[in-house]
Scaffold this motif. Structure first.
Motif, PDB file in Angstrom:
ATOM      1  N   LYS A 167      68.603  34.451  18.500  1.00  0.00           N
ATOM      2  CA  LYS A 167      68.708  34.680  17.072  1.00  0.00           C
ATOM      3  C   LYS A 167      68.715  36.034  16.654  1.00  0.00           C
ATOM      4  CE  LYS A 167      69.318  32.240  12.588  1.00  0.00           C
ATOM      5  NZ  LYS A 167      69.436  33.861  11.805  1.00  0.00           N
ATOM      6  N   ILE A 168      69.198  36.930  16.811  1.00  0.00           N
ATOM      7  CA  ILE A 168      68.773  38.400  16.487  1.00  0.00           C
ATOM      8  C   ILE A 168      70.132  38.554  14.934  1.00  0.00           C
ATOM      9  CG2 ILE A 168      69.630  40.412  17.321  1.00  0.00           C
ATOM     10  CD1 ILE A 168      67.259  39.137  18.949  1.00  0.00           C
ATOM     11  N   ASP A 169      68.797  38.961  14.119  1.00  0.00           N
ATOM     12  CA  ASP A 169      69.817  39.312  12.767  1.00  0.00           C
ATOM     13  C   ASP A 169      69.107  41.065  12.667  1.00  0.00           C
ATOM     14  OD1 ASP A 169      69.470  36.480  11.514  1.00  0.00           O
ATOM     15  OD2 ASP A 169      67.712  36.288  11.121  1.00  0.00           O
ATOM     16  N   TYR A 170      70.276  41.549  11.948  1.00  0.00           N
ATOM     17  CA  TYR A 170      69.856  43.181  12.421  1.00  0.00           C
ATOM     18  C   TYR A 170      71.017  43.768  11.039  1.00  0.00           C
ATOM     19  CZ  TYR A 170      73.242  47.160  14.025  1.00  0.00           C
ATOM     20  OH  TYR A 170      72.992  48.791  14.153  1.00  0.00           O
ATOM     21  N   CYS A 171      70.551  45.003  10.630  1.00  0.00           N
ATOM     22  CA  CYS A 171      70.923  45.568   9.934  1.00  0.00           C
ATOM     23  C   CYS A 171      71.122  47.348   9.875  1.00  0.00           C
ATOM     24  CB  CYS A 171      70.103  45.369   8.584  1.00  0.00           C
ATOM     25  SG  CYS A 171      69.874  46.591   7.239  1.00  0.00           S
ATOM     26  N   CYS A 172      72.450  47.851   9.483  1.00  0.00           N
ATOM     27  CA  CYS A 172      72.751  49.657   9.388  1.00  0.00           C
ATOM     28  C   CYS A 172      72.502  49.712   8.242  1.00  0.00           C
ATOM     29  CB  CYS A 172      73.739  49.280  10.724  1.00  0.00           C
ATOM     30  SG  CYS A 172      73.972  50.973  10.266  1.00  0.00           S
TER      31      CYS A 172
END
Length: 216
Positions: A192-197
């Motif tokens: 479970k990888i949470d990502y944000c740009c």
């Protein structure tokens, strides 16, 4: 593959789900996407204009939109919902009325719900907002990145990676700086990888912030 694709889209159907849930005919598909963008921009602009945030962190982790024929349900996941709820209860009503004017909701009802995030600094959007606030205040980027990783580790994550790109510290040549602590397995779909740009405007130019958080 882990470095060439969006980590959220790569894991749709396993550990991630869509932020917008609705069905539309192909002819109305683009209109619904534009409507979703208007909703998200309206929420962010309202918080920036009407709520004073001393720490620079607005606390919006995620905005989920569910649409039906006669209803639009907007769920705002916030790390610090007191900023929007406490003090002035009519703020949610003002946000709802301003959103209805922009969307022209004549035959549809609009509902707004606010959900508190248990561990605020476990969400990449809030971490990116924290780093952006530090960079705007001209704090050293290394200090801001280390502090963000420290907050994330205290929230109980398994790994975190932060990357900043652009004219860092006002240098003439743009560069990329990154730091990682723990494990961030980008090639494993079940992780479970949470990502944000996130984009931040500073006096030297635009900087891009990317945050990956491995929670479980």
């Amino acid at each position: 593959m882990g470095q060439k694709i969006n980590p959220l889209g790569f894991r749709l159907g396993t550990t991630q789900s869509h932020d917008s849930i609705w069905f539309a005919q192909p002819t109305n598909y683009s209109e619904n996407i534009q409507e979703d963008k208007k909703i998200r921009d309206c929420i962010k602009n309202y918080i920036q204009k009407n709520i004073r945030v001393s720490s620079g962190v607005e606390g919006i982790g995620q905005i989920k939109i569910q649409k039906r024929i006669d209803l639009i349900q907007v769920i705002i996941y916030m790390g610090f919902p007191k900023l929007l709820i406490e003090g002035k209860p009519q703020k949610i009503e003002e946000l709802q009325t301003s959103m209805q004017k922009k969307l022209n909701c004549v035959n549809r009802k609009l509902n707004i719900a606010i959900v508190k995030i248990a561990n605020a600094y476990k969400h990449p959007n809030i971490i990116a907002e924290f780093i952006a606030g530090q960079l705007k205040n001209r704090v050293s980027f290394r200090k801001a990145m280390k502090k963000a990783i420290e907050l994330t580790e205290q929230a109980g994550t398994k790994g975190v990676q932060v990357q900043i790109a652009g004219r860092i510290d006002g240098k003439e040549i743009a560069r990329v700086e990154w730091i990682r602590e723990g494990r961030v397995p980008l090639q494993t779909i079940r992780a479970k990888i949470d990502y944000c740009c996130y984009t931040v405007r500073t006096i030297y130019g635009v900087l891009g912030i990317k945050v990956w958080i491995f929670s479980k």
